[in-house]
Write a protein that holds these residues in place. Structure first.
Motif, PDB file in Angstrom:
ATOM      1  N   PHE A 196       0.836  -1.195   0.000  1.00  0.00           N
ATOM      2  CA  PHE A 196       0.000   0.000   0.000  1.00  0.00           C
ATOM      3  C   PHE A 196       0.874   1.250   0.000  1.00  0.00           C
ATOM      4  O   PHE A 196       0.635   2.193  -0.751  1.00  0.00           O
ATOM      5  N   LYS A 197       1.898   1.242   0.847  1.00  0.00           N
ATOM      6  CA  LYS A 197       2.789   2.406   0.938  1.00  0.00           C
ATOM      7  C   LYS A 197       3.453   2.695  -0.406  1.00  0.00           C
ATOM      8  O   LYS A 197       3.504   3.851  -0.843  1.00  0.00           O
ATOM      9  N   ALA A 198       3.973   1.657  -1.064  1.00  0.00           N
ATOM     10  CA  ALA A 198       4.637   1.845  -2.357  1.00  0.00           C
ATOM     11  C   ALA A 198       3.660   2.366  -3.402  1.00  0.00           C
ATOM     12  O   ALA A 198       3.995   3.261  -4.201  1.00  0.00           O
ATOM     13  N   ALA A 199       2.451   1.821  -3.425  1.00  0.00           N
ATOM     14  CA  ALA A 199       1.444   2.259  -4.392  1.00  0.00           C
ATOM     15  C   ALA A 199       1.037   3.706  -4.127  1.00  0.00           C
ATOM     16  O   ALA A 199       0.926   4.517  -5.061  1.00  0.00           O
ATOM     17  N   LEU A 249      -4.212  -4.275  -2.794  1.00  0.00           N
ATOM     18  CA  LEU A 249      -4.101  -5.733  -2.679  1.00  0.00           C
ATOM     19  C   LEU A 249      -4.640  -6.410  -3.938  1.00  0.00           C
ATOM     20  O   LEU A 249      -4.015  -7.334  -4.477  1.00  0.00           O
ATOM     21  N   THR A 250      -5.772  -5.950  -4.420  1.00  0.00           N
ATOM     22  CA  THR A 250      -6.359  -6.531  -5.633  1.00  0.00           C
ATOM     23  C   THR A 250      -5.433  -6.346  -6.831  1.00  0.00           C
ATOM     24  O   THR A 250      -5.124  -7.311  -7.537  1.00  0.00           O
ATOM     25  N   GLY A 281      -6.608   8.196  -6.625  1.00  0.00           N
ATOM     26  CA  GLY A 281      -5.655   9.198  -6.149  1.00  0.00           C
ATOM     27  C   GLY A 281      -5.474   9.127  -4.651  1.00  0.00           C
ATOM     28  O   GLY A 281      -5.069   8.106  -4.102  1.00  0.00           O
ATOM     29  N   GLU A 282      -5.811  10.206  -3.955  1.00  0.00           N
ATOM     30  CA  GLU A 282      -5.652  10.258  -2.504  1.00  0.00           C
ATOM     31  C   GLU A 282      -6.658   9.373  -1.769  1.00  0.00           C
ATOM     32  O   GLU A 282      -6.493   9.101  -0.587  1.00  0.00           O
ATOM     33  N   GLY A 283      -7.683   8.906  -2.463  1.00  0.00           N
ATOM     34  CA  GLY A 283      -8.674   8.018  -1.854  1.00  0.00           C
ATOM     35  C   GLY A 283      -8.305   6.551  -1.962  1.00  0.00           C
ATOM     36  O   GLY A 283      -9.142   5.671  -1.764  1.00  0.00           O
ATOM     37  N   LEU A 284      -7.047   6.268  -2.271  1.00  0.00           N
ATOM     38  CA  LEU A 284      -6.554   4.901  -2.405  1.00  0.00           C
ATOM     39  C   LEU A 284      -6.779   4.118  -1.123  1.00  0.00           C
ATOM     40  O   LEU A 284      -6.577   4.634  -0.025  1.00  0.00           O
ATOM     41  N   THR A 285      -7.214   2.855  -1.268  1.00  0.00           N
ATOM     42  CA  THR A 285      -7.418   1.992  -0.091  1.00  0.00           C
ATOM     43  C   THR A 285      -6.507   0.769  -0.173  1.00  0.00           C
ATOM     44  O   THR A 285      -6.097   0.362  -1.268  1.00  0.00           O
ATOM     45  N   PRO A 286      -6.202   0.172   0.975  1.00  0.00           N
ATOM     46  CA  PRO A 286      -5.392  -1.056   0.969  1.00  0.00           C
ATOM     47  C   PRO A 286      -6.029  -2.175   0.132  1.00  0.00           C
ATOM     48  O   PRO A 286      -5.314  -2.957  -0.503  1.00  0.00           O
TER      49      PRO A 286
END
Length: 167
Positions: free
Chosen positions: A46-49, A133-134, A124-129
């Motif tokens: 998640f951090k890298a993405a 993962l998907t 964008g900033e609304g990215l979720t884990p």
């Protein structure tokens, strides 16, 4: 059929080189020389993405969603056709039909990866884990199946070369 095969092989090569030499390096420069999602066969956190999406900025995300994804829609479609045609050139029809689903799975996961990456880029900033993962799983599955499909191709080409050298 030979001309069609060579034409498709040329189109596949041109598309690949366009991505390799132009679109992916352009995106990488926009993102502090980071590797794009498609080029991370082991997946990504998640951090890298999140960092990559932030580094790309609005212009980079737009380029990824339009130019890069158009190229990366054409490439796997051509790849599938060329791989299957190659299998039929290198193997018996029975073996070719057995290994063709490997290439088809790789392409299907590539399309799913593109869709999932598109969701992340639009978020964008609304990215979720869960989004990451998907997408990451599709990237990993694509990498495995494409690697196996290409290994089968390489084995067939080496087998054909060995038979010709022996004869």
């Amino acid at each position: 059929m030979r001309r069609l095969y060579l034409g498709l092989l040329l189109a596949l090569s041109a598309t690949y080189l366009t991505m390799l030499l132009w679109s992916l390096p352009h995106l990488s420069r926009l993102a502090s020389d980071a590797l794009m999602f498609d080029l991370r066969p082991m997946g990504y956190s998640f951090k890298a993405a999140d960092e990559l999406i932030a580094d790309l900025g609005e212009a980079g995300r737009h380029f990824y969603l339009t130019t890069q994804h158009r190229l990366d829609t054409l490439f796997p479609a051509l790849e599938l056709i060329v791989l299957i045609m190659s299998y039929f050139r290198l193997y018996s029809p029975r073996v070719a039909w057995l290994v063709a689903p490997l290439a088809a799975a790789g392409v299907a996961f590539d399309f799913l990866e593109n869709a999932a990456v598109g969701v992340m880029l639009r978020a964008g900033e609304g990215l979720t884990p869960e989004m990451v993962l998907t997408a990451s799983r599709y990237t990993q599955l694509k990498s495995v199946f494409v690697s196996v499909a290409l290994t089968v191709l390489l084995f067939g080409a080496l087998r054909l070369l060995w038979r010709r050298v022996k004869a």
